[in-house]
Design a protein around this motif. Structure first.
Motif, PDB file in Angstrom:
ATOM      1  N   TYR A   1       0.830  -1.206   0.000  1.00 30.05           N
ATOM      2  CA  TYR A   1       0.000   0.000   0.000  1.00 30.05           C
ATOM      3  C   TYR A   1       0.862   1.253   0.000  1.00 30.05           C
ATOM      4  O   TYR A   1       1.912   1.292   0.638  1.00 30.05           O
TER       5      TYR A   1
ATOM      6  N   GLY B   1      -3.416   0.406  -3.335  1.00 30.92           N
ATOM      7  CA  GLY B   1      -2.818  -0.892  -3.062  1.00 30.92           C
ATOM      8  C   GLY B   1      -2.637  -1.756  -4.286  1.00 30.92           C
ATOM      9  O   GLY B   1      -3.376  -1.633  -5.279  1.00 30.92           O
TER      10      GLY B   1
ATOM     11  N   GLY C   1      -6.337  -2.198  -3.153  1.00 36.32           N
ATOM     12  CA  GLY C   1      -6.285  -1.735  -1.768  1.00 36.32           C
ATOM     13  C   GLY C   1      -7.586  -1.884  -1.008  1.00 36.32           C
ATOM     14  O   GLY C   1      -7.593  -1.861   0.225  1.00 36.32           O
TER      15      GLY C   1
END
Length: 427
Positions: A41, A295, A380
């Motif tokens: 991330y 992410g 993410g």
């Protein structure tokens, strides 16, 4: 430094020469250092996404509550808490995660259709800012629990406005056929009942119509219906202190063009101003739009398997690591961490789990060899948060990057972790 090519839909992911970077960290290096599957991330991406909301709300009474079901890893929560964010929770477990990073109850709103009495008691104990109540039956139970605890429960009724968000049916929440919220035509009666019940205090009104929304019109339609109710409720003598418009703003996975968060906020504020509600506090609950494009999921190509109808690239990440493709038939971009210059071929990118539904991407043009590292972009949100141990597979590790620095924020599970809490029967 080699020239940088930014990838659409993932603004903090860039290709420099042949190598893929997240911020200033080379992703293939992280894959080799921490192993795969691996979630990585960008802290800067999260902060930038939150800033879009905060900047547009500057000067107005507001609270942005991160919908942590999108990604509840402690370091992610810490990043938002340090930036002044509140939190939208949907379970007692999420409450304990937020408390573990030192967030006060005054920054937490508690949503969810099935709150238990134990969860209610715990939330009252820590002084949660508001319960987003989702049914008339829940009102009755919450009043009883609050009275037993000697507390006053602040409530906001989640209203189902019957607005079509135009999203996947599994993540649509604002239609009559959905399980969420109190029907629009029952809302005024429910507010009257809330004022009659002991140990409840009306704080606001709430609405959430779905996830991965890419147009403004559903938000504005729902807001109009919400403000109609606010006016009717206050005419009945019940003050409404805040309006919570929920979250659900989409991101770009492929070719979607959702409005920027700042544009959404601007249009919501304009509508509230035009209808005379400009001084009312605004609460928003973004989730995916804060973390989705921050992410990536890194995975190693294990085998290339040619077939008569399909070529398969078998990787070490699977549906237990990333459920979105199997559950929603979601499209997520898949790119090589180190670009090869051979002729690309079409592959279905699939995992090792014993299910034909275990796929990450279909018909992807890739120039790849066994041992190469691939990156699934925009992973993410609803990636690690939905991960499981299906097929007795340990869950992935997680890493946070900022600039050229990186930190392990969740260790990879071991096989011993998977049955640590199980017990054999006596002989």
């Amino acid at each position: 430094m080699p020239s940088s090519l930014r990838l659409p839909g993932a603004p903090f992911v860039a290709r420099r020469g042949d190598a893929l970077y997240l911020e200033d960290c080379r992703l293939s290096d992280l894959a080799h250092e921490y192993g795969t599957p691996l979630y990585v991330y960008s802290r800067s991406a999260m902060r930038a996404s939150l800033a879009e909301y905060a900047d547009a709300l500057a000067g107005r009474r507001h609270l942005v509550c991160y919908a942590m079901k999108a990604n509840s890893s402690l370091a992610v929560l810490q990043t938002f808490a340090q930036a002044g964010c509140g939190f939208d929770i949907v379970s007692g477990g999420e409450l304990e995660r937020v408390l573990a990073i030192g967030v006060e109850g005054a920054r937490i709103v508690f949503s969810g259709v099935g709150k238990t009495r134990a969860e209610m008691r715990r939330a009252l104990e820590i002084g949660v800012r508001c319960f987003n109540v989702e049914s008339e039956a829940e009102l009755e139970v919450l009043s009883e629990v609050a009275q037993q605890c000697g507390r006053i429960a602040p409530v906001s009724l989640r209203v189902n406005p019957d607005v079509d968000a135009g999203t996947h049916p599994y993540i649509s929440t604002g239609l009559k056929g959905n399980k969420f919220g109190i029907a629009h035509d029952r809302a005024l009666a429910a507010y009257r009942r809330a004022t009659e019940l002991p140990s409840l205090r009306v704080a606001g009104i709430d609405c959430h119509i779905g996830s991965q929304i890419t147009e403004l019109s559903p938000y504005l339609d729902a807001l109009d219906r919400l403000l109609d109710l606010v006016e009717a409720i206050e005419q009945a003598g019940i003050p409404v202190h805040h309006v919570d418009v929920g979250g659900g703003l989409g991101i770009s996975y492929k070719d979607e063009t959702p409005p920027p968060a700042g544009e959404l906020v601007r249009r919501v504020l304009e509508r509230m101003d035009a209808r005379g509600h400009g001084e009312r506090e605004l609460v928003m609950e973004p989730g995916r739009s804060l973390v989705g494009n921050a992410g990536v999921l890194l995975t190693e190509a294990l085998y290339l398997k040619p077939g008569e109808q399909k070529n398969f690239c078998i990787v070490d990440a699977a549906m237990n690591d990333l459920m979105r493709p199997a559950m929603y038939e979601a499209w997520m971009d898949i790119v090589a961490c180190e670009q090869r210059h051979g002729l690309p071929q079409s592959y279905d990118v699939v995992g090792p789990v014993c299910e034909s539904g275990d796929w990450l991407g279909r018909d992807r043009l890739l120039s790849v060899q066994a041992g190469d590292m691939l990156a699934v972009l925009s992973a993410g949100a609803y990636g690690m948060a939905m991960a499981s141990n299906y097929n007795t597979r340990p869950r992935a590790a997680e890493v946070m990057v900022e600039g050229d620095r990186h930190w392990l924020i969740r260790e990879r599970e071991t096989h011993a972790d998977l049955f640590r809490h199980e017990h054999l029967l006596p002989r």
